[in-house]
Design an enzyme around this catalytic site. Structure first.
Site, PDB file in Angstrom:
ATOM      1  N   CYS A 120       0.855  -1.186   0.000  1.00 49.14           N
ATOM      2  CA  CYS A 120       0.000   0.000   0.000  1.00 49.14           C
ATOM      3  C   CYS A 120       0.887   1.231   0.000  1.00 49.14           C
ATOM      4  CB  CYS A 120      -0.894   0.011   1.237  1.00 49.14           C
ATOM      5  SG  CYS A 120      -2.163   1.281   1.149  1.00 49.14           S
ATOM      6  N   CYS A 130      -3.606   6.165   0.084  1.00 46.20           N
ATOM      7  CA  CYS A 130      -3.158   4.841  -0.355  1.00 46.20           C
ATOM      8  C   CYS A 130      -2.806   4.790  -1.840  1.00 46.20           C
ATOM      9  CB  CYS A 130      -4.231   3.807  -0.030  1.00 46.20           C
ATOM     10  SG  CYS A 130      -4.607   3.744   1.731  1.00 46.20           S
ATOM     11  N   LYS A 195     -12.246  -4.519   2.423  1.00 51.24           N
ATOM     12  CA  LYS A 195     -11.658  -3.683   3.463  1.00 51.24           C
ATOM     13  C   LYS A 195     -12.529  -2.441   3.626  1.00 51.24           C
ATOM     14  CE  LYS A 195      -7.534  -1.046   4.651  1.00 51.24           C
ATOM     15  NZ  LYS A 195      -6.135  -0.761   4.336  1.00 51.24           N
ATOM     16  N   ARG A 217     -10.592   8.074   3.698  1.00 51.95           N
ATOM     17  CA  ARG A 217     -10.382   6.993   2.732  1.00 51.95           C
ATOM     18  C   ARG A 217     -11.700   6.440   2.163  1.00 51.95           C
ATOM     19  NH1 ARG A 217      -5.111   6.720   3.910  1.00 51.95           N
ATOM     20  NH2 ARG A 217      -4.292   5.822   5.837  1.00 51.95           N
ATOM     21  N   GLU A 233     -16.703  -7.470  -4.376  1.00 56.05           N
ATOM     22  CA  GLU A 233     -15.271  -7.149  -4.285  1.00 56.05           C
ATOM     23  C   GLU A 233     -14.440  -8.435  -4.209  1.00 56.05           C
ATOM     24  OE1 GLU A 233     -13.292  -4.680  -4.405  1.00 56.05           O
ATOM     25  OE2 GLU A 233     -14.316  -2.821  -3.908  1.00 56.05           O
ATOM     26  N   LYS A 248     -11.821  -7.191   6.488  1.00 55.84           N
ATOM     27  CA  LYS A 248     -11.161  -6.337   7.474  1.00 55.84           C
ATOM     28  C   LYS A 248     -11.999  -5.104   7.734  1.00 55.84           C
ATOM     29  CE  LYS A 248      -7.100  -3.457   7.861  1.00 55.84           C
ATOM     30  NZ  LYS A 248      -6.098  -2.754   7.170  1.00 55.84           N
ATOM     31  N   TYR A 313      -2.766  -8.923  16.389  1.00 57.42           N
ATOM     32  CA  TYR A 313      -1.674  -8.493  17.264  1.00 57.42           C
ATOM     33  C   TYR A 313      -1.636  -9.353  18.526  1.00 57.42           C
ATOM     34  CZ  TYR A 313      -2.028  -4.636  14.021  1.00 57.42           C
ATOM     35  OH  TYR A 313      -2.087  -3.908  12.862  1.00 57.42           O
TER      36      TYR A 313
END
Ligand code: PBG
Length: 325
Positions: A120, A130, A195, A217, A233, A248, A313
């Site tokens: 990206c 982006c 996304k 965005r 998509e 996401k 994470y």
């Protein structure tokens, strides 16, 4: 058969029974650990809104990759924090950019870890968008060429899988062509296919120093109300050659993960993003929830919704819990 002949509680009486009939299993094999690499030596900078997560120089990054590997983690997703940002995101596709250097070093020093790179422009552009800006807007078609170059440079430096996260139309096809044209037909693409334009990326943008300097965005990332559009998509990305498709964020979009799982046979990944992590960490720190139990419940919910792979994470923390079982 109804109560009293049938009693669902019979199979919940102890943990062995519960394990025996568990419909969903979480495994360390499913987890991908996102990491941030920055220039310099012996650097380890905490990301304040993401306790336990650091931006680090290549030497320290390699130490943590070894640690993750020992815990059984098989794949990491790498984000680069460049030395310089500019209009065209030059460091993103420079063979001596931070990601490219990191990939070469890791490949030399660590065996058997899958290296996935985020493709990206936003970490590398001074405006934080982006893609390439033309007339105040992100120009789709012009950006494609840059994404293709960036992907190729990652793969040449050692990336095993590239993960485009920009949400430009047509990018998976262009990246596939670029990789195939250079002999990398075995390199997989994990596309951030659905996304969403989400406020849950807040802590990540602090980490990557990548908030857009103007606007937002929403003209390229998806609008939260839509699920049928997500399936379109994903279908487009599969048609263009995506090997793994991603939804996401994860938690606020479990229905999208489920729909993707039911509609397609490709592996589905879900990204348990920075804000989802920070909320659990923050509430845990305040003593308002049991952080470990909530973490495992969150990851299980994503798996149960239909994700084969989870980018999180929490990967190391979860791996530790799973190894205790
Ligand atoms: C880059 C990118 C972002 C994330 C992954 N890749 C930020 C964004 O789109 O603003 C977010 C990851 C996270 O929040 O954990 N485009």
């Amino acid at each position: 058969m109804y109560f009293p002949a049938y009693r669902p509680r019979r199979l919940r009486r102890n943990s062995n029974l519960r394990e025996l009939i568990a419909e969903t299993k979480l495994s360390v094999d499913d987890l991908i650990y996102p990491m941030f690499v920055m220039p310099g030596k012996n650097k380890k900078v905490p990301i304040s809104s993401m306790p336990g997560i650091y931006k680090q120089s290549i030497d320290n990054l390699i130490k943590e990759i070894r640690e993750a590997k020992k815990l059984g983690i098989k794949a990491i997703l790498l984000f680069g924090i460049p030395e310089h940002k500019d209009e065209m995101g030059t460091e993103g596709y420079d063979e001596n950019g931070i990601i490219q250097r990191a990939l070469r070093e890791i490949k030399k020093k660590v065996k058997d870890i899958i290296l996935i790179t985020d493709v990206c422009m936003c970490e590398y552009t001074s405006h934080g968008h982006c893609g390439i800006i033309k007339d105040g807007d992100v120009d789709n078609d012009e950006t494609l060429e840059y994404l293709a170059r960036m992907s190729l440079s990652h793969v040449q430096a050692g990336a095993d899988i590239v993960a485009p996260s920009d949400m430009m139309d047509g990018r998976v096809g262009v990246i596939r062509d670029e990789l195939d044209g250079n002999g990398y037909h075995n390199t997989a693409i994990m596309s951030y296919a659905a996304k969403y334009a989400s406020a849950f990326y807040g802590p990540f943008r602090e980490a990557a120093e990548s908030p857009p300097q103007f606007g937002d965005r929403r003209s390229y990332q998806m609008d939260p109300p839509n699920v049928r559009e997500a399936l379109r998509e994903i279908e487009l990305d599969i048609e263009e050659g995506a090997d793994i498709v991603m939804v996401k964020p994860a938690l606020p979009y479990l229905d999208v993960i489920r729909a993707a799982r039911e509609e397609f046979d490709h592996p589905v990944a879900a990204y348990n993003v920075s804000g989802e992590y920070s909320m659990v960490k923050a509430a845990g720190k305040l003593g308002w929830i049991d952080e470990e139990l909530v973490m495992m419940e969150v990851l299980m919910s994503i798996k149960r919704a239909g994700a084969d792979l989870i980018l999180t994470y929490f990967a190391k923390d979860a791996a530790k819990v799973l190894s205790r079982k």
